[in-house]
Write an enzyme that holds these catalytic residues in place. Sequence first.
Site, PDB file in Angstrom:
ATOM      1  N   LYS A  17     -39.664  53.220  -0.890  1.00 26.10           N
ATOM      2  CA  LYS A  17     -39.739  52.499   0.385  1.00 26.10           C
ATOM      3  C   LYS A  17     -39.109  51.110   0.248  1.00 26.10           C
ATOM      4  O   LYS A  17     -38.876  50.640  -0.887  1.00 26.10           O
ATOM      5  CB  LYS A  17     -41.213  52.412   0.806  1.00 26.10           C
ATOM      6  CG  LYS A  17     -41.827  53.779   1.148  1.00 26.10           C
ATOM      7  CD  LYS A  17     -43.305  53.660   1.510  1.00 26.10           C
ATOM      8  CE  LYS A  17     -43.887  54.976   1.988  1.00 26.10           C
ATOM      9  NZ  LYS A  17     -45.340  54.876   2.315  1.00 26.10           N
ATOM     10  N   TYR A  57     -42.685  61.206  10.193  1.00 25.57           N
ATOM     11  CA  TYR A  57     -44.141  61.271  10.096  1.00 25.57           C
ATOM     12  C   TYR A  57     -44.756  62.292  11.048  1.00 25.57           C
ATOM     13  O   TYR A  57     -45.896  62.696  10.853  1.00 25.57           O
ATOM     14  CB  TYR A  57     -44.759  59.883  10.293  1.00 25.57           C
ATOM     15  CG  TYR A  57     -44.646  59.040   9.032  1.00 25.57           C
ATOM     16  CD1 TYR A  57     -45.414  59.341   7.909  1.00 25.57           C
ATOM     17  CD2 TYR A  57     -43.742  57.983   8.938  1.00 25.57           C
ATOM     18  CE1 TYR A  57     -45.292  58.608   6.739  1.00 25.57           C
ATOM     19  CE2 TYR A  57     -43.615  57.243   7.769  1.00 25.57           C
ATOM     20  CZ  TYR A  57     -44.400  57.557   6.667  1.00 25.57           C
ATOM     21  OH  TYR A  57     -44.270  56.839   5.504  1.00 25.57           O
ATOM     22  N   ARG A 122     -47.070  64.015  -6.647  1.00 30.05           N
ATOM     23  CA  ARG A 122     -48.225  63.362  -5.997  1.00 30.05           C
ATOM     24  C   ARG A 122     -49.149  62.769  -7.062  1.00 30.05           C
ATOM     25  O   ARG A 122     -49.743  61.715  -6.867  1.00 30.05           O
ATOM     26  CB  ARG A 122     -48.990  64.362  -5.133  1.00 30.05           C
ATOM     27  CG  ARG A 122     -48.240  64.801  -3.897  1.00 30.05           C
ATOM     28  CD  ARG A 122     -48.070  63.709  -2.884  1.00 30.05           C
ATOM     29  NE  ARG A 122     -49.273  63.485  -2.125  1.00 30.05           N
ATOM     30  CZ  ARG A 122     -49.306  62.842  -0.959  1.00 30.05           C
ATOM     31  NH1 ARG A 122     -48.175  62.364  -0.434  1.00 30.05           N
ATOM     32  NH2 ARG A 122     -50.419  62.641  -0.318  1.00 30.05           N
ATOM     33  N   THR A 128     -52.990  56.947  -1.572  1.00 32.85           N
ATOM     34  CA  THR A 128     -52.278  56.162  -0.552  1.00 32.85           C
ATOM     35  C   THR A 128     -52.555  54.659  -0.631  1.00 32.85           C
ATOM     36  O   THR A 128     -51.642  53.848  -0.452  1.00 32.85           O
ATOM     37  CB  THR A 128     -52.676  56.669   0.853  1.00 32.85           C
ATOM     38  OG1 THR A 128     -52.488  58.085   0.906  1.00 32.85           O
ATOM     39  CG2 THR A 128     -51.834  56.029   1.934  1.00 32.85           C
ATOM     40  N   ARG A 139     -48.313  53.823  -7.702  1.00 32.69           N
ATOM     41  CA  ARG A 139     -48.984  52.912  -6.762  1.00 32.69           C
ATOM     42  C   ARG A 139     -50.084  52.114  -7.468  1.00 32.69           C
ATOM     43  O   ARG A 139     -50.364  50.965  -7.114  1.00 32.69           O
ATOM     44  CB  ARG A 139     -49.565  53.706  -5.591  1.00 32.69           C
ATOM     45  CG  ARG A 139     -48.496  54.201  -4.606  1.00 32.69           C
ATOM     46  CD  ARG A 139     -49.076  55.249  -3.683  1.00 32.69           C
ATOM     47  NE  ARG A 139     -48.182  55.613  -2.589  1.00 32.69           N
ATOM     48  CZ  ARG A 139     -48.419  56.638  -1.772  1.00 32.69           C
ATOM     49  NH1 ARG A 139     -49.508  57.385  -1.920  1.00 32.69           N
ATOM     50  NH2 ARG A 139     -47.572  56.921  -0.800  1.00 32.69           N
ATOM     51  N   ASN A 159     -47.028  50.574  -0.138  1.00 31.22           N
ATOM     52  CA  ASN A 159     -47.371  51.389  -1.307  1.00 31.22           C
ATOM     53  C   ASN A 159     -46.150  51.983  -2.012  1.00 31.22           C
ATOM     54  O   ASN A 159     -46.242  52.996  -2.695  1.00 31.22           O
ATOM     55  CB  ASN A 159     -48.412  52.455  -0.931  1.00 31.22           C
ATOM     56  CG  ASN A 159     -47.942  53.364   0.202  1.00 31.22           C
ATOM     57  OD1 ASN A 159     -46.757  53.370   0.538  1.00 31.22           O
ATOM     58  ND2 ASN A 159     -48.851  54.128   0.763  1.00 31.22           N
ATOM     59  N   HIS A 162     -42.855  57.180  -1.006  1.00 25.61           N
ATOM     60  CA  HIS A 162     -43.325  58.343  -0.244  1.00 25.61           C
ATOM     61  C   HIS A 162     -43.029  59.595  -1.064  1.00 25.61           C
ATOM     62  O   HIS A 162     -41.986  59.677  -1.704  1.00 25.61           O
ATOM     63  CB  HIS A 162     -42.591  58.460   1.100  1.00 25.61           C
ATOM     64  CG  HIS A 162     -42.786  59.815   1.724  1.00 25.61           C
ATOM     65  ND1 HIS A 162     -43.911  60.136   2.437  1.00 25.61           N
ATOM     66  CD2 HIS A 162     -42.018  60.942   1.682  1.00 25.61           C
ATOM     67  CE1 HIS A 162     -43.839  61.400   2.819  1.00 25.61           C
ATOM     68  NE2 HIS A 162     -42.698  61.918   2.379  1.00 25.61           N
ATOM     69  N   GLU A 173     -39.381  68.014   5.383  1.00 28.80           N
ATOM     70  CA  GLU A 173     -38.860  66.658   5.153  1.00 28.80           C
ATOM     71  C   GLU A 173     -37.464  66.647   4.533  1.00 28.80           C
ATOM     72  O   GLU A 173     -36.643  65.777   4.856  1.00 28.80           O
ATOM     73  CB  GLU A 173     -39.830  65.885   4.250  1.00 28.80           C
ATOM     74  CG  GLU A 173     -41.135  65.549   4.965  1.00 28.80           C
ATOM     75  CD  GLU A 173     -42.132  64.810   4.089  1.00 28.80           C
ATOM     76  OE1 GLU A 173     -43.145  64.347   4.617  1.00 28.80           O
ATOM     77  OE2 GLU A 173     -41.897  64.686   2.864  1.00 28.80           O
TER      78      GLU A 173
HETATM   79  P1  GDP Z   1     -49.349  59.340   1.798  1.00 30.07           P
HETATM   80  O1  GDP Z   1     -48.875  60.754   1.891  1.00 30.07           O
HETATM   81  O2  GDP Z   1     -50.182  59.068   0.577  1.00 30.07           O
HETATM   82  O3  GDP Z   1     -48.266  58.323   1.952  1.00 30.07           O
HETATM   83  O4  GDP Z   1     -50.338  59.118   3.036  1.00 30.07           O
HETATM   84  P2  GDP Z   1     -50.419  59.858   4.468  1.00 30.07           P
HETATM   85  O5  GDP Z   1     -49.322  60.832   4.639  1.00 30.07           O
HETATM   86  O6  GDP Z   1     -51.841  60.330   4.636  1.00 30.07           O
HETATM   87  O7  GDP Z   1     -50.225  58.648   5.460  1.00 30.07           O
HETATM   88  C1  GDP Z   1     -48.951  58.164   5.727  1.00 30.07           C
HETATM   89  C2  GDP Z   1     -49.060  56.695   5.989  1.00 30.07           C
HETATM   90  O8  GDP Z   1     -49.978  56.446   7.066  1.00 30.07           O
HETATM   91  C3  GDP Z   1     -49.616  55.878   4.819  1.00 30.07           C
HETATM   92  O9  GDP Z   1     -48.611  55.535   3.890  1.00 30.07           O
HETATM   93  C4  GDP Z   1     -50.217  54.684   5.537  1.00 30.07           C
HETATM   94  O10 GDP Z   1     -49.220  53.725   5.822  1.00 30.07           O
HETATM   95  C5  GDP Z   1     -50.716  55.272   6.839  1.00 30.07           C
HETATM   96  N1  GDP Z   1     -52.130  55.594   6.717  1.00 30.07           N
HETATM   97  C6  GDP Z   1     -52.671  56.752   6.289  1.00 30.07           C
HETATM   98  N2  GDP Z   1     -54.004  56.708   6.277  1.00 30.07           N
HETATM   99  C7  GDP Z   1     -54.349  55.469   6.716  1.00 30.07           C
HETATM  100  C8  GDP Z   1     -55.610  54.796   6.935  1.00 30.07           C
HETATM  101  O11 GDP Z   1     -56.701  55.325   6.704  1.00 30.07           O
HETATM  102  N3  GDP Z   1     -55.550  53.501   7.416  1.00 30.07           N
HETATM  103  C9  GDP Z   1     -54.369  52.896   7.666  1.00 30.07           C
HETATM  104  N4  GDP Z   1     -54.398  51.629   8.117  1.00 30.07           N
HETATM  105  N5  GDP Z   1     -53.162  53.491   7.465  1.00 30.07           N
HETATM  106  C10 GDP Z   1     -53.151  54.758   6.994  1.00 30.07           C
HETATM  107 MG    MG Z   2     -48.008  61.877   3.490  1.00 29.74          MG
END
Ligand code: GDP
Ligand code: MG
Length: 204
Positions: A17, A57, A122, A128, A139, A159, A162, A173
């Site tokens: 990112k 997303y 992962r 996350t 991370r 973070n 992705h 994706e």
């Molecule tokens: P990743 O796959 O670990 O990047 O996480 P996800 O796919 O679940 O979420 C994508 C993005 O959404 C994350 O990188 C965060 O920026 C945002 N996000 C996800 N869960 C949360 C949450 O509980 N709170 C907030 N503020 N943002 C979130």
């Molecule tokens: Mg994700």
Amino acid sequence: MAEKQHLSKERTLVMVKPDGVQRGLIGEIIKRHESLGFKLVAIKTVMPTEKHIEEHYTLDPEWRKVTGEKTIAGYKSKGMTPPSNDPFEITDNILKCLKKYMTSGPAIAMVWQGAHVVKMVRKIVGGTEPLTSDVGTIRGDYVMDSYEMSDNDGRAIRNLIHASGSVEEAAMEIPHWFDEKELIDYRLVGEQILYDVNLDGIME
Ligand code: GDP
Ligand code: MG
């Protein structure tokens, strides 16, 4: 019946990112994937648009609902009141923040290939929220940020990286970021040690 694809053909989408690029972590992130024996089949620098990020997303039609619900549950588990009880309203705001974050500068898009690459990546990427990502993960080792701070400041959590969350997510994706012709099929000599059944090509 179609023949089942060998596990070594599995692919995942990884992105460094904009904060990862600015922090000078492209090389470190690539190195961790290479160290596991994975093969880089595509890589490019991209300047994402808001439209492309929103599409990324929401490739999974359930994402808005699932992420909203997960976020609400997260607030409640910490004894906090969520800013809204409507999962779609919550995700609308997350998406707005993500678009700003992901279009703030160049990012690196990559496709990595190898057995169990989705799950293995992962694992090395970590959870996350950097505050709670395991030590030893990308991370967990290279950034500190929290939902508490990012929510207070009205921005996305930073973070660094992705990675596709499932094989199905990767299948959606990868074509979102790469044309078929950009994905290079080639042999990596190390794959013989990882996948060759008889391991009989070593001795002269
Ligand atoms: P990743 O796959 O670990 O990047 O996480 P996800 O796919 O679940 O979420 C994508 C993005 O959404 C994350 O990188 C965060 O920026 C945002 N996000 C996800 N869960 C949360 C949450 O509980 N709170 C907030 N503020 N943002 C979130
Ligand atoms: Mg994700």
